[in-house]
Design a protein around this motif. Structure first.
Motif, mmCIF file in Angstrom:
data_model
loop_
_atom_site.group_PDB
_atom_site.id
_atom_site.type_symbol
_atom_site.label_atom_id
_atom_site.label_comp_id
_atom_site.label_asym_id
_atom_site.label_seq_id
_atom_site.Cartn_x
_atom_site.Cartn_y
_atom_site.Cartn_z
ATOM 1 N N MET A 41 11.710 -100.922 -59.929
ATOM 2 C CA MET A 41 10.509 -101.156 -59.211
ATOM 3 C C MET A 41 10.931 -102.029 -58.054
ATOM 4 O O MET A 41 11.637 -102.799 -57.933
ATOM 5 C CB MET A 41 9.607 -102.165 -60.044
ATOM 6 N N THR A 42 10.476 -101.624 -56.910
ATOM 7 C CA THR A 42 10.652 -102.021 -55.754
ATOM 8 C C THR A 42 9.403 -102.337 -54.993
ATOM 9 O O THR A 42 8.348 -102.055 -55.441
ATOM 10 C CB THR A 42 11.390 -101.050 -54.889
ATOM 11 N N ALA A 43 9.455 -103.356 -53.757
ATOM 12 C CA ALA A 43 8.196 -103.350 -53.146
ATOM 13 C C ALA A 43 7.826 -102.207 -52.384
ATOM 14 O O ALA A 43 6.705 -102.495 -51.325
ATOM 15 C CB ALA A 43 8.441 -104.571 -52.080
ATOM 16 N N VAL B 131 10.915 -96.170 -63.073
ATOM 17 C CA VAL B 131 10.298 -97.008 -64.298
ATOM 18 C C VAL B 131 9.060 -96.241 -64.642
ATOM 19 O O VAL B 131 8.455 -95.375 -63.852
ATOM 20 C CB VAL B 131 9.830 -98.462 -63.802
ATOM 21 N N THR B 132 8.412 -96.821 -65.835
ATOM 22 C CA THR B 132 7.152 -95.804 -66.529
ATOM 23 C C THR B 132 6.048 -96.920 -66.605
ATOM 24 O O THR B 132 6.528 -98.346 -66.737
ATOM 25 C CB THR B 132 7.583 -94.782 -67.575
ATOM 26 N N GLY B 133 5.103 -96.225 -66.715
ATOM 27 C CA GLY B 133 3.896 -97.279 -67.354
ATOM 28 C C GLY B 133 2.538 -96.475 -67.371
ATOM 29 O O GLY B 133 2.896 -95.088 -67.460
ATOM 30 N N MET C 110 -10.431 -93.064 -65.006
ATOM 31 C CA MET C 110 -9.374 -92.181 -65.274
ATOM 32 C C MET C 110 -8.116 -93.040 -65.777
ATOM 33 O O MET C 110 -7.916 -94.057 -65.544
ATOM 34 C CB MET C 110 -8.730 -91.594 -63.868
ATOM 35 N N THR C 111 -7.451 -92.414 -66.879
ATOM 36 C CA THR C 111 -6.257 -93.047 -67.407
ATOM 37 C C THR C 111 -5.152 -91.937 -67.284
ATOM 38 O O THR C 111 -5.463 -90.728 -67.318
ATOM 39 C CB THR C 111 -6.501 -93.570 -69.051
ATOM 40 N N ALA C 112 -3.840 -92.373 -67.178
ATOM 41 C CA ALA C 112 -2.812 -91.683 -66.960
ATOM 42 C C ALA C 112 -1.479 -92.392 -67.390
ATOM 43 O O ALA C 112 -1.558 -93.477 -67.153
ATOM 44 C CB ALA C 112 -2.751 -90.970 -65.606
ATOM 45 N N SER C 113 -0.475 -91.671 -67.791
ATOM 46 C CA SER C 113 0.921 -92.120 -67.731
ATOM 47 C C SER C 113 1.461 -91.959 -66.428
ATOM 48 O O SER C 113 1.123 -91.068 -65.517
ATOM 49 C CB SER C 113 1.774 -91.658 -68.900
ATOM 50 N N PHE C 114 2.361 -92.719 -65.879
ATOM 51 C CA PHE C 114 3.096 -92.554 -64.684
ATOM 52 C C PHE C 114 4.400 -92.855 -64.646
ATOM 53 O O PHE C 114 4.927 -93.655 -65.770
ATOM 54 C CB PHE C 114 2.479 -93.402 -63.489
ATOM 55 N N SER C 115 5.355 -92.083 -63.836
ATOM 56 C CA SER C 115 6.613 -92.704 -63.563
ATOM 57 C C SER C 115 6.628 -92.850 -62.077
ATOM 58 O O SER C 115 6.163 -92.249 -61.470
ATOM 59 C CB SER C 115 7.772 -91.374 -63.998
ATOM 60 N N GLN C 116 7.668 -94.061 -61.776
ATOM 61 C CA GLN C 116 7.790 -94.305 -60.469
ATOM 62 C C GLN C 116 9.147 -94.505 -60.212
ATOM 63 O O GLN C 116 10.044 -94.989 -60.929
ATOM 64 C CB GLN C 116 7.162 -95.581 -60.326
ATOM 65 N N THR C 117 9.617 -93.719 -59.160
ATOM 66 C CA THR C 117 11.070 -93.555 -58.810
ATOM 67 C C THR C 117 11.122 -94.082 -57.410
ATOM 68 O O THR C 117 10.317 -93.607 -56.452
ATOM 69 C CB THR C 117 11.425 -92.007 -58.890
ATOM 70 N N GLN D 184 6.256 -100.728 -67.770
ATOM 71 C CA GLN D 184 6.878 -100.720 -69.123
ATOM 72 C C GLN D 184 7.305 -102.240 -69.671
ATOM 73 O O GLN D 184 7.713 -102.814 -68.609
ATOM 74 C CB GLN D 184 8.025 -99.796 -69.079
ATOM 75 N N LYS D 185 7.624 -102.143 -70.729
ATOM 76 C CA LYS D 185 8.230 -103.417 -71.205
ATOM 77 C C LYS D 185 9.460 -103.909 -70.709
ATOM 78 O O LYS D 185 10.406 -103.066 -70.499
ATOM 79 C CB LYS D 185 8.236 -103.681 -72.883
ATOM 80 N N GLY D 186 9.595 -105.017 -70.158
ATOM 81 C CA GLY D 186 10.746 -105.561 -69.432
ATOM 82 C C GLY D 186 10.695 -105.147 -68.035
ATOM 83 O O GLY D 186 11.582 -105.815 -67.247
#
Length: 199
Positions: A1-3, A50-52, A36-43, A67-69
């Motif tokens: 995760m970055t800014a 990371v996911t969430g 709306m709901t969705a799963s996401f992955s962030q690169t 995600q946890k952590g």
């Protein structure tokens, strides 16, 4: 995760007129979505992923629960958008209207005034860019939609790419999208780490 993602969530201004057809389709889709709901992955730019889960309720509410952590949270509560870092106990805040994500949050906003359509190689894919050329320090965000007759307005939001002023790239990919589902307002509450709150 970055800014990189929150850095790109800055105020868009007017851009040159875009082809009205595709923007009208996107406008129709957005006006057809109340939640709306969705799963996401962030690169990020270093290819770290990371996911969430993302939860959206219009007008003005969105939550990116990582995600946890990952001790961070992005949440809009109806008036402001917050980037919360529980590890360093910091909170950054933006007015919702100063974010390109306002495209998703405000059903009354006319996107033709601050967005433009980009060409794609696949006629099933629509690419919409929000960018303020007068303020390159705000970065840009490009949203990707896929034509889908079963989705509201015939479009499915697949994700977006954010570039900050240093061209640091963050990509969000969505999956398991569900539209117009029941979402409680409590889903957008958050614990303030400056007051001892934890994710």
């Amino acid at each position: 995760m970055t800014a990189a993602l929150p850095l790109a969530l800055a105020a868009p201004a007017l851009v040159s007129a875009a082809p009205a057809g595709e923007l009208a389709l996107v406008q129709t889709h957005l006006q057809s979505v109340s939640s709306m709901t969705a799963s996401f992955s962030q690169t990020d730019r270093l290819d770290r992923t990371v996911t969430g889960t993302m939860t959206l309720k219009r007008p003005g509410k969105i939550r990116f629960q990582y995600q946890k952590g990952v001790p961070q949270l992005i949440v809009a509560d109806g008036s402001s958008l917050y980037f919360v870092d529980y590890q360093v106990k910091q909170v950054q805040r933006w007015p919702i209207g100063n974010s390109p994500l306002a495209v998703l949050l405000n059903p009354k906003r006319d996107i033709t005034k601050f967005a433009k359509s980009l060409p794609t190689r696949d006629p099933r894919v629509l690419s919409i860019e929000v960018h303020d050329p007068a303020h390159p320090e705000y970065g840009r965000i490009t949203m990707i939609f896929h034509r889908n007759a079963a989705a509201p307005g015939g479009l499915m939001l697949q994700g977006w790419v954010a570039l900050d002023s240093q061209n640091n790239r963050t990509q969000i990919r969505l999956s398991n999208q569900k539209f117009n589902v029941a979402v409680a307002d409590g889903a957008f509450r958050w614990a303030d780490p400056r007051r001892g709150g934890r994710p």
